[in-house]
Structure formats: structure tokens, C-alpha cells
Design an enzyme around this catalytic site. Structure first.
Site, mmCIF file in Angstrom:
data_model
loop_
_atom_site.group_PDB
_atom_site.id
_atom_site.type_symbol
_atom_site.label_atom_id
_atom_site.label_comp_id
_atom_site.label_asym_id
_atom_site.label_seq_id
_atom_site.Cartn_x
_atom_site.Cartn_y
_atom_site.Cartn_z
ATOM 1 C CG HIS A 173 -2.076 -0.929 1.077
ATOM 2 N ND1 HIS A 173 -3.019 -0.999 2.045
ATOM 3 C CD2 HIS A 173 -2.383 -1.686 0.111
ATOM 4 C CE1 HIS A 173 -3.620 -2.028 1.848
ATOM 5 N NE2 HIS A 173 -3.771 -2.332 0.594
ATOM 6 C CE1 TYR A 193 -6.748 -0.252 4.874
ATOM 7 C CE2 TYR A 193 -5.864 1.775 4.365
ATOM 8 C CZ TYR A 193 -5.629 0.389 4.456
ATOM 9 O OH TYR A 193 -4.551 -0.211 4.438
ATOM 10 C CD GLU A 218 -1.488 1.048 4.627
ATOM 11 O OE1 GLU A 218 -2.003 1.745 4.475
ATOM 12 O OE2 GLU A 218 -1.673 -0.232 4.518
ATOM 13 C CE1 TYR A 253 6.944 -2.454 -3.470
ATOM 14 C CE2 TYR A 253 7.906 -4.458 -2.510
ATOM 15 C CZ TYR A 253 6.915 -3.565 -2.437
ATOM 16 O OH TYR A 253 5.713 -3.827 -1.626
ATOM 17 C CD GLN A 267 3.760 -2.898 -6.981
ATOM 18 O OE1 GLN A 267 3.244 -3.733 -7.490
ATOM 19 N NE2 GLN A 267 3.306 -1.932 -6.986
ATOM 20 N N GLY A 320 14.055 -17.546 -13.226
ATOM 21 C CA GLY A 320 13.383 -16.513 -14.236
ATOM 22 C C GLY A 320 13.683 -15.099 -13.614
#
Length: 368
Positions: free
Chosen positions: A95, A105, A147, A195, A211, A267
Site C-alpha cells: 500500500h 479505506y 503504513e 522495490y 512494482q 527467471g
């Protein structure tokens, strides 16, 4: 790791949720499909500019929401369920990487409970509604709190994570994979394994975000590796835009501990592992990479160089991997597709790992 306390239901609410969990679980897929349909009808900007359209089309986003709500509720009423910290931390970081705020929210709540009422009908008595409202309130409280803590740690206001990133250069690694380096502020303190979300404006006007693991970073900017797969990545590689929106680093799959390391990727799962390798100092490290036939190993050269500098070992496999001759008590990082992770995870226990961290490139990665 999550910084908030473990949430609790009152005994009355716990009893109601336990009794109705099978009913909600049996209909959660229908509920989430209706929820997204009604929310995007009322707030089309969320579907255009925030939520991943590819995951919406595949059903992955709906499954992720259904799984997170049902799993969180189960954790609240089942003493034997695994603690929710790992799931909640992963969701909170995602988030933050999208700039989600507490106000959103409220929108989710209104459409989710309207969908629950429509699907379950008379089964949603006032007592049932009150208990499930409390489940959502606790979930929101924990996530918003975590958060907000992450935003403060980054030194920004809630949701203010976007910076303008200017393309410095690109380098093709394979026909399908390209390395992109951007100039941007705010990446010097990246934790190895994190990321960034990159947003691009697509031809239909939507601003979509994806991302990408940070494979290198410094005071000037950051480097990511992009595989041609999906509309955002394909658009990035086709247009190589001069600037993109990028979010400050996020993600809880980060280098930790001081044990020997075993990194296993498949990968494009090599990308978070390269980021982790950037931060390794004075630790034994073994890297195993599973190359998919016909795809190639895009980051073989940089992985070779980083592992050699650490005096480690770099093993390569094609198709399948069989784990052998690996250190006991190591910290493991596994990154790749679901089939790969389900094949490798059962083998890891033979080596008495100190910890196992996984990254699966889908919305439900925390379930594996």
C-alpha cells in the site's frame, strides 16, 4: 516487521465471526467481484490510476482481497492460526508503494459492506454486521497504523511517496529483459531487497503502476530490470519515456540477520536477489538460479560478479532444481513463480533454515 500490537475481538464478536466465517468464506469470491465492480463504477479513477488492471482481469486482485479478509478473520478467531504479522506487513508495504491513504479505506469499507449485504441478504443481521464491521475496523487500524509509520520513517506525509524519475540510460540484457537506470531523489537509503512502483501514462490515459525490484541505487537514483510482460512493462520498453513517476523504496523482503545466506531464484526472480546481494558483507553466500528453457538468465553476469566478490558459490539449473550440499542454519530467500516455490519450499526444511523469506510475483504472494 510489523510494529503494531496484535488485534483482538471482543468475546461476543469473536463468537459471531467464528459462527459466520464459513458462510462469508463460501461467498467471499462473489462478494469481492461485486465490491470491485461497484467501487470502480463509483470511483473510476481508482481502476484507472491505482489498481492493477492486469490483476483485475486475471482475477488475482479479487482473490487477494478475499484471501486477506478471510485469513485475517480466521487469525482473529482461531488460536492455532499463524500470526497475522507477516501478511499485514507485506500488505502495508504494498500500500505504501502505491501511496494509499486512510481516506481510501473508507471508500473500500462502504463498497465492501454494501457487497456483503447484497450477497448474503437476510443472513447479515445487526449482530453479524457489527461483528464483521469490527473485523474490518481492526484490519484498517493495523494497516493504517503501519503504513503511517512507514511514511514517517521515509520522512513524508501520508501517500506522498511519488518522485519524478528521469531516464539516465538503458541496456538490453536479453531480447525480453532490459536494465533501466533513473535519476531520482530519495533512494540512497534503500534496504537491499526493496522495490519501487513505477507509473506510466498509457495510450488510453490510465496511469498504471507496477512494482520493480531495485537492483542498484545510490544518491543519484536507482536501477531496475524490466521483463517484457504486461502492459506497463511493455509500454516502458517500447517507449523508454524520458520521465516516469516512481515511489520511494518499499518492501519487507529485505536482507536481515547474520547467518549464511542461500538465495534461490527462478527467471526474473533473480532481480530481488541481486538487490539483496548488493548489501551482503562478510557472510557465506550460495546463489542458485533456475533458468527457464528458452528464456535465458538475464542477470547472470552481475550475479557472477557479486558472488565472486563475496567468495560465494553460484549454481545454475535448467527447468527444475534439486537442493543438495547446502549449509544448515542459513537464512533463505526464494523468489520466483508459484510452481517454482511449491517445488522448492518442501526441500528447504532438510537444511534446518534459520528463516525462510519468499517473494512470489502475484497479489497473493504472502499465502505461499
Amino acid at each position: 516487521m510489523l510494529t503494531t500490537t496484535h488485534p483482538r475481538l471482543t468475546p461476543e464478536h469473536e463468537r459471531t465471526v467464528r459462527e459466520t466465517l464459513p458462510l462469508v468464506g463460501a461467498h467471499i469470491g462473489e462478494i469481492t467481484r461485486l465490491f470491485y465492480r461497484s467501487m470502480f463504477a463509483a470511483h473510476p479513477e481508482l481502476g484507472q490510476d491505482l489498481f492493477n488492471r492486469g490483476n483485475q482481469r486475471s482475477g488475482g486482485q479479487q482473490k487477494a482481497l478475499a484471501a486477506s479478509v478471510a485469513t485475517f478473520a480466521t487469525m482473529l478467531v482461531d488460536p492455532g492460526a499463524r500470526p497475522p504479522e507477516g501478511m499485514l506487513s507485506r500488505i502495508a508495504h504494498k500500500h505504501v508503494s502505491l501511496g494509499v491513504t486512510a481516506e481510501q479505506y473508507v471508500v473500500v469499507h462502504d463498497h465492501l459492506f454494501a457487497a456483503i449485504g447484497e450477497v448474503l441478504g437476510d443472513a447479515v443481521t445487526p449482530e453479524v454486521a457489527e461483528a464483521w464491521e469490527e473485523v474490518y475496523r481492526l484490519l484498517e487500524e493495523v494497516l493504517v497504523g503501519e503504513e503511517r509509520a512507514l511514511y514517517r520513517r521515509a520522512g513524508v506525509d501520508d501517500g506522498d511517496v511519488f518522485v519524478t524519475a528521469r531516464l539516465r540510460g538503458s541496456r538490453a540484457l536479453t531480447p525480453r529483459v532490459t536494465e533501466l537506470t533513473f535519476d531520482a531523489p530519495g533512494f540512497a537509503d534503500t534496504r537491499p531487497g526493496q522495490y519501487t512502483s513505477i507509473g506510466v501514462r498509457l495510450p488510453d490515459g490510465a496511469r498504471q503502476l507496477r512494482q520493480y525490484s531495485l537492483v542498484d541505487w545510490d544518491g543519484r537514483g536507482f536501477t531496475v530490470v524490466v521483463q517484457r510482460d504486461g502492459e506497463v512493462s511493455s509500454h516502458l520498453l517500447d517507449t523508454l519515456p524520458a520521465t516516469v513517476d516512481a515511489t520511494l523504496p518499499a518492501g519487507d523482503l529485505v536482507l536481515a540477520g547474520d547467518e549464511p545466506l542461500v538465495l534461490v531464484g527462478s527467471g526474473i526472480g533473480s532481480t530481488p536477489l541481486v538487490g539483496i546481494l548488493r548489501g551482503v558483507r562478510d557472510r557465506p553466500v550460495t546463489v542458485l538460479h533456475v533458468e527457464q528453457p528458452g528464456v535465458g538468465y538475464a542477470q547472470e553476469e552481475v550475479t557472477d560478479r557479486l558472488v565472486a566478490a563475496l567468495g560465494g558459490e553460484h549454481r545454475r539449473f535448467t527447468g527444475e532444481v534439486e537442493l543438495a550440499d547446502l549449509p544448515e542454519g542459513a537464512r533463505w530467500y526464494l523468489c520466483g513463480g508459484e510452481r517454482f516455490l511449491r517445488a522448492v519450499l518442501p526441500q528447504v526444511g532438510r537444511f534446518a533454515p534459520a528463516a525462510v523469506h519468499t517473494e512470489l510475483f502475484t497479489p497473493n504472494d504472502w499465502l505461499v
